[in-house]
Write an enzyme that holds these catalytic residues in place. Structure first.
Site, mmCIF file in Angstrom:
data_model
loop_
_atom_site.group_PDB
_atom_site.id
_atom_site.type_symbol
_atom_site.label_atom_id
_atom_site.label_comp_id
_atom_site.label_asym_id
_atom_site.label_seq_id
_atom_site.Cartn_x
_atom_site.Cartn_y
_atom_site.Cartn_z
ATOM 1 N N LYS A 188 0.851 -1.190 0.000
ATOM 2 C CA LYS A 188 0.000 0.000 0.000
ATOM 3 C C LYS A 188 0.890 1.245 0.000
ATOM 4 O O LYS A 188 1.516 1.577 1.000
ATOM 5 C CB LYS A 188 -0.929 0.064 1.222
ATOM 6 N N SER A 217 5.307 7.338 10.031
ATOM 7 C CA SER A 217 5.474 8.126 11.251
ATOM 8 C C SER A 217 5.429 7.231 12.493
ATOM 9 O O SER A 217 4.829 6.142 12.483
ATOM 10 C CB SER A 217 4.354 9.164 11.336
ATOM 11 N N GLU A 268 9.582 1.041 10.713
ATOM 12 C CA GLU A 268 10.710 1.953 10.409
ATOM 13 C C GLU A 268 10.106 3.344 10.486
ATOM 14 O O GLU A 268 9.330 3.732 9.610
ATOM 15 C CB GLU A 268 11.244 1.726 8.990
ATOM 16 N N CYS A 311 13.745 10.794 6.646
ATOM 17 C CA CYS A 311 13.635 10.350 8.040
ATOM 18 C C CYS A 311 14.938 10.555 8.787
ATOM 19 O O CYS A 311 14.943 10.831 9.979
ATOM 20 C CB CYS A 311 13.239 8.885 8.071
ATOM 21 N N GLU A 348 9.694 16.043 14.950
ATOM 22 C CA GLU A 348 10.133 15.867 13.565
ATOM 23 C C GLU A 348 9.350 16.843 12.682
ATOM 24 O O GLU A 348 8.119 16.807 12.655
ATOM 25 C CB GLU A 348 9.861 14.424 13.124
HETATM 26 P P1 NAD Z 1 2.407 8.203 7.845
HETATM 27 O O1 NAD Z 1 2.670 7.428 9.069
HETATM 28 O O2 NAD Z 1 1.395 9.272 7.895
HETATM 29 O O3 NAD Z 1 1.959 7.230 6.649
HETATM 30 C C1 NAD Z 1 2.761 6.140 6.235
HETATM 31 C C2 NAD Z 1 1.868 5.119 5.545
HETATM 32 O O4 NAD Z 1 0.949 4.617 6.498
HETATM 33 C C3 NAD Z 1 1.032 5.692 4.403
HETATM 34 O O5 NAD Z 1 0.924 4.737 3.377
HETATM 35 C C4 NAD Z 1 -0.319 5.916 5.067
HETATM 36 O O6 NAD Z 1 -1.404 5.890 4.165
HETATM 37 C C5 NAD Z 1 -0.369 4.741 6.017
HETATM 38 N N1 NAD Z 1 -1.273 4.937 7.164
HETATM 39 C C6 NAD Z 1 -1.659 6.099 7.734
HETATM 40 N N2 NAD Z 1 -2.531 5.858 8.744
HETATM 41 C C7 NAD Z 1 -2.688 4.519 8.805
HETATM 42 C C8 NAD Z 1 -3.449 3.642 9.635
HETATM 43 N N3 NAD Z 1 -4.250 4.117 10.596
HETATM 44 N N4 NAD Z 1 -3.349 2.315 9.419
HETATM 45 C C9 NAD Z 1 -2.534 1.812 8.468
HETATM 46 N N5 NAD Z 1 -1.812 2.584 7.630
HETATM 47 C C10 NAD Z 1 -1.872 3.919 7.812
HETATM 48 O O7 NAD Z 1 3.825 8.764 7.373
HETATM 49 P P2 NAD Z 1 4.143 9.674 6.102
HETATM 50 O O8 NAD Z 1 3.730 11.070 6.393
HETATM 51 O O9 NAD Z 1 3.656 9.017 4.876
HETATM 52 O O10 NAD Z 1 5.736 9.569 6.057
HETATM 53 C C11 NAD Z 1 6.588 10.351 6.814
HETATM 54 C C12 NAD Z 1 7.129 9.583 7.994
HETATM 55 O O11 NAD Z 1 7.817 8.405 7.568
HETATM 56 C C13 NAD Z 1 8.140 10.392 8.766
HETATM 57 O O12 NAD Z 1 7.904 10.271 10.138
HETATM 58 C C14 NAD Z 1 9.462 9.739 8.391
HETATM 59 O O13 NAD Z 1 10.492 9.922 9.325
HETATM 60 C C15 NAD Z 1 9.064 8.319 8.232
HETATM 61 N N6 NAD Z 1 10.032 7.559 7.441
HETATM 62 C C16 NAD Z 1 10.830 6.647 8.087
HETATM 63 C C17 NAD Z 1 11.792 5.936 7.373
HETATM 64 C C18 NAD Z 1 12.679 4.920 8.057
HETATM 65 O O14 NAD Z 1 13.299 4.122 7.371
HETATM 66 N N7 NAD Z 1 12.769 4.921 9.378
HETATM 67 C C19 NAD Z 1 11.922 6.144 6.001
HETATM 68 C C20 NAD Z 1 11.093 7.078 5.374
HETATM 69 C C21 NAD Z 1 10.141 7.778 6.108
#
Ligand code: NAD
Length: 493
Positions: free
Chosen positions: A186, A240, A262, A297, A396
């Site tokens: 997804k 996140s 992650e 990230c 962040e």
């Molecule tokens: P997010 O957590 O809002 O969304 C990530 C994914 O989860 C998306 O596909 C979203 O649709 C899905 N999602 C959202 N709510 C959900 C739920 N209730 N149930 C299941 N899935 C759900 O994060 P974002 O804004 O897309 O990405 C940014 C974040 O990702 C930042 O915090 C960043 O640091 C992190 N990130 C971490 C790494 C790593 O390797 N540690 C790498 C890239 C990004």
């Protein structure tokens, strides 16, 4: 000569889901509009998948896993398909790069090198690795034989963010597919296009229908349905920390699927007065926070400079900031592009206001620019006189905003660096080898850089301590997430 703008004008993006080897709309027929952050242009409509589509995709993945159409192939056969998949990604590299830039706003030159290049390399590397890994025989008594073998976990759900859409997807699907699993991916609702195109390319390479499915949709709908699904064996999540916690709860609340997370970061970059190359430290501090519009990230968003050199360091850093002015993402010379959408723009601008209101000193940037384009652009922004209690030092931001803090001695720097719920990356700059090693041991982070910030290779694990998550992407260690260890006892007599 055809420009990237010409190519963008001619592009037809297909927003339908990919289930069982076919492009389909959501069962509900619901769609959502996909707008580009570079100028607000409409890229098309995307399938808004929900639990009904998740049920169909998981059933397709399960059927493919049970009949062994992929898991039953020898590692060498899977390798050949994955290497072809990587070759085809590079063949379609310009199209994939264009989709990535239009969908999430990053500069086209990095979409080509970092995103397409990195994602294809990842798929190839796991394909190449899978027929070079041996199982084990335990050193038991001679009367029996104990085999320790790795098996695919089954149906893997991968949920990924928007900041490196194709690369984050590849870090999940490459080891999962190489190990013989079926996958339901997804992508983020903010950047679904490259994941959908990847599924078509995978099919062309020879990944059998049903083995790799892609469901675009919202997190609370398609994402939550995957995390709660009783027939998903493992979830690989990048996103996140807030949602990562929900994923682990949903895994526990359903079938206790393996949940790998992650998550976010607030990485500390510590520059000591005995830094061996101040210019390199300045270049890394500025380049790494503004790369990908600060939407990384592991961005070093907290810069700690030893008090005695701070003014000198800041003078050099300020001279570099104008190099990162945002520009047209479809121009090959642009190094900083658009923020992914209006919501993220608002978040970033809110943190800039919080920085000023909290008493930090705005030294550069701070404004939204290029508004005439209809896109979302923020100047590279630098705050001085930040202290560890301020919001901009704790949370962040995920935008082009650097907070500069100072420290007295390196123990003070480590204490401040560790005073965060996150633990993704950190760095220390010093000419003193003992100090470098002691500091890197004391920093609670999954990766510590010494006298650099750009160490990055598919061969090394990537992941965090504390609330930056519990898994490791990349390297051979990623196979641990997508395989079960089986022990088989054989009586010899
Ligand atoms: P997010 O957590 O809002 O969304 C990530 C994914 O989860 C998306 O596909 C979203 O649709 C899905 N999602 C959202 N709510 C959900 C739920 N209730 N149930 C299941 N899935 C759900 O994060 P974002 O804004 O897309 O990405 C940014 C974040 O990702 C930042 O915090 C960043 O640091 C992190 N990130 C971490 C790494 C790593 O390797 N540690 C790498 C890239 C990004």
């Amino acid at each position: 000569m055809t420009t990237w703008h010409d190519k963008a004008a001619a592009l037809q993006a297909d927003g339908r889901a990919f289930i069982g080897g076919e492009r389909v709309w959501a069962k509900s027929e619901q769609q959502f509009e996909n707008l580009s952050p570079i100028d607000g242009r409409k890229l098309g409509m995307v399938a808004r998948c929900d639990s009904a589509d998740v049920d169909i995709a998981v059933a397709a993945a399960r059927a493919a896993f049970e009949d062994r159409r992929w898991a039953g192939k020898s590692p060498a056969q899977r390798k050949r398909v994955l290497v072809k998949f990587a070759d085809l990604m590079q063949k379609h590299g310009q199209e994939l790069a264009l989709l990535e830039t239009l969908d999430m706003g990053k500069p086209i030159k990095y979409s080509q090198s970092v995103d397409v290049g990195g994602a294809a390399n990842c798929i190839r590397w796991y394909g190449e690795a899978i027929d070079k890994i041996y199982d084990e025989i335990a050193p038991t008594a001679a009367s029996s034989l104990a085999l320790i073998t790795r098996e695919p976990v089954g149906v893997v759900a991968a949920i990924v963010p928007w900041n490196y859409p194709m690369l984050m997807a590849s870090w999940k699907i490459a080891p999962a597919l190489a190990a013989g699993n079926s996958v339901v991916l997804k992508p983020s609702e903010k950047s679904p296009l490259t994941a959908l195109r990847l599924a078509e390319i995978a099919l062309e390479a020879g990944i059998p229908p049903g083995v790799f499915n892609v469901l675009p949709g919202y997190g609370a709908e398609a994402g939550a349905a995957l995390a709660l699904h009783m027939d998903v064996d493992c979830i690989g999540f990048t996103g996140s920390t807030r949602v990562g916690k929900q994923i682990m709860q949903m895994a526990g609340q359903s079938n206790l699927k393996r949940a790998w997370t992650e998550l976010g970061g607030k990485s500390a970059n510590i520059v000591c007065a005995d830094c061996p190359d101040l210019d390199a430290a300045v270049e890394a501090a500025i380049g790494s926070i503004f790369f990908n519009q600060g939407e990384s990230c592991n961005a070093p968003s907290r810069l700690f400079v030893e008090a005695s050199i701070k003014d000198h360091f800041l003078e050099k850093a300020l001279a570099k900031v104008p190099d990162y002015q945002p520009g047209d993402p479809l121009d090959e010379n642009t190094v900083m592009g658009a923020i992914v959408d209006a919501t993220q723009l608002k978040t970033v601008m809110g943190y800039i206001e919080a920085g000023q209101a909290g008493g930090a000193r705005l030294l550069a940037g701070g404004k939204q620019v290029r508004t005439e384009t209809g896109g979302y652009y923020v100047e590279p922004t630098l705050f001085d006189q930040v202290d560890s209690s301020m919001t901009i030092a704790r949370e962040e931001i995920f935008g082009p905003v650097l907070s500069v803090l100072s420290f007295g001695d390196v123990q003070d720097a480590v204490r401040q660096a560790n005073a965060t719920p996150y633990g993704l990356h950190a760095a220390v700059w010093t000419a003193d080898l003992s100090k470098a090693i002691q500091t890197s041991r004391a920093l609670r982070a999954g990766t510590v850089h010494v006298n650099q910030y750009d160490g990055d290779d598919i061969t090394v694990p990537f992941g965090g301590y504390k609330q930056s998550g519990n898994g490791r992407d990349k390297s051979l260690h990623a196979f641990d997430k997508y395989t079960e260890l089986k022990t088989t006892w054989i009586q010899i007599g």
